[in-house]
Scaffold this motif. Sequence first.
Motif, PDB file in Angstrom:
ATOM      1  N   GLU A 373      23.997  65.239  78.433  1.00 32.61           N
ATOM      2  CA  GLU A 373      25.120  65.926  79.054  1.00 32.61           C
ATOM      3  C   GLU A 373      25.228  67.349  78.518  1.00 32.61           C
ATOM      4  OE1 GLU A 373      28.771  63.833  78.665  1.00 32.61           O
ATOM      5  OE2 GLU A 373      27.961  61.936  79.413  1.00 32.61           O
ATOM      6  N   ARG A 374      25.704  68.241  79.343  1.00 40.09           N
ATOM      7  CA  ARG A 374      25.834  69.635  78.927  1.00 40.09           C
ATOM      8  C   ARG A 374      26.872  69.782  77.824  1.00 40.09           C
ATOM      9  NH1 ARG A 374      26.035  72.588  84.872  1.00 40.09           N
ATOM     10  NH2 ARG A 374      24.026  71.806  85.617  1.00 40.09           N
ATOM     11  N   GLY A 385      23.995  74.996  67.530  1.00 38.81           N
ATOM     12  CA  GLY A 385      23.322  74.663  68.779  1.00 38.81           C
ATOM     13  C   GLY A 385      24.248  74.835  69.966  1.00 38.81           C
ATOM     14  N   THR A 386      23.632  75.078  71.130  1.00 38.35           N
ATOM     15  CA  THR A 386      24.428  75.282  72.344  1.00 38.35           C
ATOM     16  C   THR A 386      24.794  73.967  73.017  1.00 38.35           C
ATOM     17  OG1 THR A 386      22.436  75.472  73.716  1.00 38.35           O
ATOM     18  CG2 THR A 386      23.310  77.503  72.736  1.00 38.35           C
ATOM     19  N   GLY A 387      24.082  72.875  72.711  1.00 41.31           N
ATOM     20  CA  GLY A 387      24.348  71.615  73.392  1.00 41.31           C
ATOM     21  C   GLY A 387      23.767  71.556  74.791  1.00 41.31           C
ATOM     22  N   LEU A 388      22.861  72.499  75.126  1.00 35.61           N
ATOM     23  CA  LEU A 388      22.261  72.538  76.452  1.00 35.61           C
ATOM     24  C   LEU A 388      20.785  72.154  76.452  1.00 35.61           C
ATOM     25  CD1 LEU A 388      23.815  75.857  77.830  1.00 35.61           C
ATOM     26  CD2 LEU A 388      24.407  73.527  78.481  1.00 35.61           C
ATOM     27  N   GLY A 389      20.194  71.983  75.285  1.00 31.81           N
ATOM     28  CA  GLY A 389      18.749  71.746  75.203  1.00 31.81           C
ATOM     29  C   GLY A 389      18.303  70.505  75.951  1.00 31.81           C
ATOM     30  N   LEU A 390      18.939  69.366  75.684  1.00 32.28           N
ATOM     31  CA  LEU A 390      18.517  68.115  76.334  1.00 32.28           C
ATOM     32  C   LEU A 390      18.933  68.083  77.798  1.00 32.28           C
ATOM     33  CD1 LEU A 390      19.115  65.425  73.561  1.00 32.28           C
ATOM     34  CD2 LEU A 390      16.972  66.457  74.316  1.00 32.28           C
ATOM     35  N   SER A 391      19.971  68.806  78.162  1.00 34.72           N
ATOM     36  CA  SER A 391      20.313  68.914  79.580  1.00 34.72           C
ATOM     37  C   SER A 391      19.214  69.653  80.330  1.00 34.72           C
ATOM     38  CB  SER A 391      21.651  69.633  79.747  1.00 34.72           C
ATOM     39  OG  SER A 391      21.992  69.735  81.108  1.00 34.72           O
ATOM     40  N   ILE A 392      18.682  70.703  79.746  1.00 41.02           N
ATOM     41  CA  ILE A 392      17.550  71.418  80.341  1.00 41.02           C
ATOM     42  C   ILE A 392      16.340  70.501  80.437  1.00 41.02           C
ATOM     43  CG2 ILE A 392      15.923  73.302  79.951  1.00 41.02           C
ATOM     44  CD1 ILE A 392      18.240  74.919  78.782  1.00 41.02           C
ATOM     45  N   VAL A 393      16.090  69.727  79.384  1.00 38.68           N
ATOM     46  CA  VAL A 393      14.968  68.786  79.391  1.00 38.68           C
ATOM     47  C   VAL A 393      15.108  67.802  80.551  1.00 38.68           C
ATOM     48  CG1 VAL A 393      13.940  66.853  78.130  1.00 38.68           C
ATOM     49  CG2 VAL A 393      14.479  68.980  76.934  1.00 38.68           C
ATOM     50  N   ARG A 394      16.289  67.272  80.752  1.00 44.23           N
ATOM     51  CA  ARG A 394      16.486  66.286  81.815  1.00 44.23           C
ATOM     52  C   ARG A 394      16.214  66.879  83.191  1.00 44.23           C
ATOM     53  NH1 ARG A 394      20.939  65.141  84.903  1.00 44.23           N
ATOM     54  NH2 ARG A 394      22.255  66.464  83.601  1.00 44.23           N
TER      55      ARG A 394
END
Length: 433
Positions: A373-374, A385-394
């Motif tokens: 999740e974003r 961290g921005t908390g957007l890394g895994l959202s971009i990965v998805r």
Amino acid sequence: MPTAALAPAADTLPLQVGMVLVCVALAGWVLAVWLLLRQPRLPAFPPEDYLRPVSPTDLPVDPLPACAVVLDGLGAIVQVNEEAASQFGETVGAILRHPAARAALSAALRVPVLSSAYGAGGSTDSSSANGVPAASRADLPPVCSTTFTLDVPVPRTFHLMLRRLPGGKGQDRRVLVILNDRSEAQAADRMRMDFVAHASHELRTPLASVSGFIDALQGPAGENPAIRQQFLGVMRQQSERLKRLIDRLLYLSRVQAHEHQRPRDLVDVADLMAVVLGEVAPRFEAEGRTLRLQIEDDLVIRADEDEIVQVLLNLIENALRYGAGEAEPLTITLSARRAVIPDDRWPADGGVILGVEDDGCGMEAHHLPRLTERFYRAGAGTGHGTGLGLSIVRHILDRHGGRLRIASAPGKGTTCLVWLPPARGSLAVPTGE
């Protein structure tokens, strides 16, 4: 004398003919009245039972481009079209047994089905609209609708529209139900609201910090060189944090813009890993940071090389940031191998698995479903961290038709596995082990 005898007979002939004609006319009038009385009288406003009942075979629900179910007067399922069967399966019964659905069914059954095919006084209207005679049109009853949420096994939100069908009494009555699963739309709305809330918070925090230090520098603190340098250093950190956040948001929007387009380029995994290694090697020069490589030969994927590099960089960055403390040793393993067949975690057509594994502190299981999740970050000590890394990965993996699996436990590290489909039509791609 003979002439006098014939005169009375000639005078009575017209009278007899007249009586016969009167009798014939009277008989014809009686016959006409009798035939008129034999004609069925059509009611001025026919009751609902006058309409012909609709049997299951009379309602072709399979061609409907929606999930349609037909219920009887007791709420038992009479028909389920293919769309509803494929989308809901055996859960249709559980959905229709919900109290809100039963209440809507009762309301739909109480609505009378009336016809406007007949005018007042038993006459019919021979006018037509759109080529359909008025005598064949009927007033449809209003639609009864309801929205509710089922919490088992996972929360799902449904919207039901019910309409009573003409005819029938008691159990023979029919109700058409249109089911709509609004779970995905509701989740998307919730994510959009969370995105706006988190984005505004993430942007406001560095801006407030920079604004506060600017105000301080405009006062007496700006005259002290040591304090001025300290404040300027903090302001640089916050501005860089703000820049990283904006860059991530822009990159995420670019990925989503062409998410529907599958990549066509063939990429050698060994070359891709060389690019990743060149990017992250400086991060492992510090003492206690170790990077291991486990890469099989002759692996080829159909992918956008820059995006897959970004996927691996984000996973490695997360492992470095959240895997262990600054003074704790950390080993990260970067791997690439063929998908073993069979494997229940992946589709049964082979493919390539890229992995990033660390032996750090790990995380609790309740964080795993929300990691993509974003702006979501696990734990309190999450650094900058921005908390957007895994959202971009998805989103990148959605474009590639790939899958992401994350396994973690406190004290046992975290393993992130990325499955990518095989490059069809490439002779360099093995079929699996």
